[in-house]
Design a protein around this motif. Structure first.
Motif, PDB file in Angstrom:
ATOM      1  N   SER A  96      91.023 -41.942 129.978  1.00 54.69           N
ATOM      2  CA  SER A  96      89.754 -42.341 129.371  1.00 54.69           C
ATOM      3  C   SER A  96      88.707 -41.255 129.588  1.00 54.69           C
ATOM      4  CB  SER A  96      89.250 -43.649 129.989  1.00 54.69           C
ATOM      5  OG  SER A  96      88.828 -43.433 131.332  1.00 54.69           O
ATOM      6  N   ALA A  97      87.666 -41.269 128.767  1.00 58.23           N
ATOM      7  CA  ALA A  97      86.603 -40.270 128.894  1.00 58.23           C
ATOM      8  C   ALA A  97      85.949 -40.356 130.264  1.00 58.23           C
ATOM      9  CB  ALA A  97      85.559 -40.485 127.796  1.00 58.23           C
ATOM     10  N   LEU A  98      85.791 -41.566 130.774  1.00 60.00           N
ATOM     11  CA  LEU A  98      85.136 -41.749 132.077  1.00 60.00           C
ATOM     12  C   LEU A  98      85.989 -41.177 133.204  1.00 60.00           C
ATOM     13  CD1 LEU A  98      82.611 -42.948 133.371  1.00 60.00           C
ATOM     14  CD2 LEU A  98      83.835 -45.109 133.618  1.00 60.00           C
ATOM     15  N   ARG A 113      85.952 -37.249 132.786  1.00 61.96           N
ATOM     16  CA  ARG A 113      84.671 -36.607 133.066  1.00 61.96           C
ATOM     17  C   ARG A 113      84.244 -36.752 134.516  1.00 61.96           C
ATOM     18  NH1 ARG A 113      80.329 -39.092 129.286  1.00 61.96           N
ATOM     19  NH2 ARG A 113      79.004 -37.614 130.404  1.00 61.96           N
ATOM     20  N   SER A 114      84.612 -37.867 135.139  1.00 59.48           N
ATOM     21  CA  SER A 114      84.020 -38.141 136.447  1.00 59.48           C
ATOM     22  C   SER A 114      84.979 -38.736 137.467  1.00 59.48           C
ATOM     23  CB  SER A 114      82.827 -39.083 136.269  1.00 59.48           C
ATOM     24  OG  SER A 114      83.220 -40.247 135.557  1.00 59.48           O
ATOM     25  N   ASN A 115      86.302 -38.722 137.207  1.00 53.84           N
ATOM     26  CA  ASN A 115      87.278 -39.279 138.149  1.00 53.84           C
ATOM     27  C   ASN A 115      87.004 -40.745 138.483  1.00 53.84           C
ATOM     28  OD1 ASN A 115      89.102 -37.129 138.589  1.00 53.84           O
ATOM     29  ND2 ASN A 115      87.603 -36.091 139.880  1.00 53.84           N
ATOM     30  N   VAL A 141      77.175 -40.280 135.964  1.00 53.45           N
ATOM     31  CA  VAL A 141      77.345 -39.766 134.610  1.00 53.45           C
ATOM     32  C   VAL A 141      77.003 -40.896 133.651  1.00 53.45           C
ATOM     33  CG1 VAL A 141      79.781 -40.434 134.512  1.00 53.45           C
ATOM     34  CG2 VAL A 141      78.946 -38.592 133.042  1.00 53.45           C
ATOM     35  N   THR A 142      76.407 -40.570 132.509  1.00 46.89           N
ATOM     36  CA  THR A 142      76.082 -41.605 131.524  1.00 46.89           C
ATOM     37  C   THR A 142      77.243 -41.765 130.562  1.00 46.89           C
ATOM     38  OG1 THR A 142      74.967 -39.968 130.126  1.00 46.89           O
ATOM     39  CG2 THR A 142      73.602 -41.232 131.665  1.00 46.89           C
ATOM     40  N   HIS A 143      77.490 -43.023 130.176  1.00 49.89           N
ATOM     41  CA  HIS A 143      78.638 -43.329 129.330  1.00 49.89           C
ATOM     42  C   HIS A 143      78.319 -44.608 128.563  1.00 49.89           C
ATOM     43  CE1 HIS A 143      82.881 -43.451 128.155  1.00 49.89           C
ATOM     44  NE2 HIS A 143      82.881 -44.731 128.470  1.00 49.89           N
ATOM     45  N   CYS A 157      74.825 -45.998 133.292  1.00 50.61           N
ATOM     46  CA  CYS A 157      75.062 -45.125 134.441  1.00 50.61           C
ATOM     47  C   CYS A 157      76.355 -45.527 135.155  1.00 50.61           C
ATOM     48  CB  CYS A 157      73.878 -45.205 135.407  1.00 50.61           C
ATOM     49  SG  CYS A 157      74.050 -44.150 136.868  1.00 50.61           S
ATOM     50  N   PHE A 158      77.269 -44.575 135.290  1.00 51.65           N
ATOM     51  CA  PHE A 158      78.528 -44.811 135.993  1.00 51.65           C
ATOM     52  C   PHE A 158      78.663 -43.843 137.162  1.00 51.65           C
ATOM     53  CE2 PHE A 158      79.347 -46.864 132.017  1.00 51.65           C
ATOM     54  CZ  PHE A 158      80.262 -47.872 132.298  1.00 51.65           C
TER      55      PHE A 158
END
Length: 264
Positions: A99-101, A104-106, A122-124, A132-133
């Motif tokens: 997934s993108a999340l 991008r951010s593990n 990171v924003t998603h 905010c995630f």
């Protein structure tokens, strides 16, 4: 005497012994926050993120499970959460790490920042645009934060009374406690567990068994060195280039130095 009392009280509030070098879990009125400002390098092998998202297949999921099973088992022995549940949630929430999340951010469990989060973010787009995630340097930190998320919220307390082999009880308990809004969330977790036989990891003993599984993973993987190509690696391990790409979720022939590739 008053100073001593204050110091003792301060130690109790932050839920950690004074002078401890471990990650600190801090309490706020509604949240318990894992401090990820200084993430420690993980002891277990970490997933090399793919360069571009692509359609997730059974091969991608099997690769994800093989790479993260040792981490899920380790967290089970540390915190009591079934490894099968953790893995199934990781597969479901992160699209098997694609997934993108996750890329991008593990963030493998879709955990949002929530009030009081002090780590990176990171924003998603999720339920709303630009949410905010939490962002992690290492995948294992995401797994630890997932454990703390369940451990430190009272609504999940009843789950820890279940046996760690009762994955069905955990699946339905998570839904009942409000972990997900999807009405079929328990059935989806159970389906993943049954399809990939994840319950086997719930039975791994906290002895040499886990070390053996980790060693097995290392023996079945190859760390890319300078000058390596998919063709040279395929010849070395007697595996076709196409199969090598399939089991590692590669969409092209690009590999990078230090990348871990499954070769069996």
């Amino acid at each position: 005497m008053k100073i001593k009392v204050v110091l003792l009280a301060a130690c109790a509030v932050i839920l950690a012994s004074c002078g401890s070098g471990k990650n600190v879990v801090r309490s706020t009125p509604n949240e318990v926050v894992l401090d990820t400002k200084e993430e420690k390098a993980p002891e277990l092998p970490q997933l090399e993120q793919v360069k571009r998202p692509a359609t997730t297949t059974v091969n991608h999921t099997e690769t994800y499970i093989q790479k993260f099973a040792p981490i899920a088992v380790k967290k089970m022995h540390e915190h009591g959460i079934p490894a099968s549940i953790t893995l199934a949630q990781g597969v479901l929430e992160s699209g098997s790490g694609r997934s993108a999340l996750a890329l991008r951010s593990n963030n493998h469990f879709g955990i949002k920042c929530h009030r009081g989060w002090q780590g990176h973010s990171v924003t998603h787009d999720d339920d709303e645009k630009g949410e905010c995630f939490r962002k992690y340097k290492y995948p294992e930190t995401s797994y630890e934060d997932h454990s703390q998320f369940l451990l430190t919220r009272s609504r999940y307390a009843s789950l820890f009374k279940l046996r760690h082999t009762d994955y069905k009880g955990w699946a339905y308990g998570l839904k009942k406690a409000g972990y997900a809004t999807d009405k079929r969330y328990p059935q989806k977790l159970i389906s993943i567990i049954n399809k990939y036989d994840l319950s086997q990891y719930d039975r791994v003993k906290p002895d040499g068994s886990l070390a053996a599984k980790i060693q097995s993973y290392k023996e079945e993987s190859h760390k890319v060195q300078k000058g390596d190509t998919l063709y040279s690696i395929s010849r070395r391990y007697n595996i076709s280039v196409q199969r090598l790409k399939e089991v590692n979720g590669l969409t092209d022939n690009n590999i990078s130095i230090g990348q871990d590739l499954l070769v069996k």
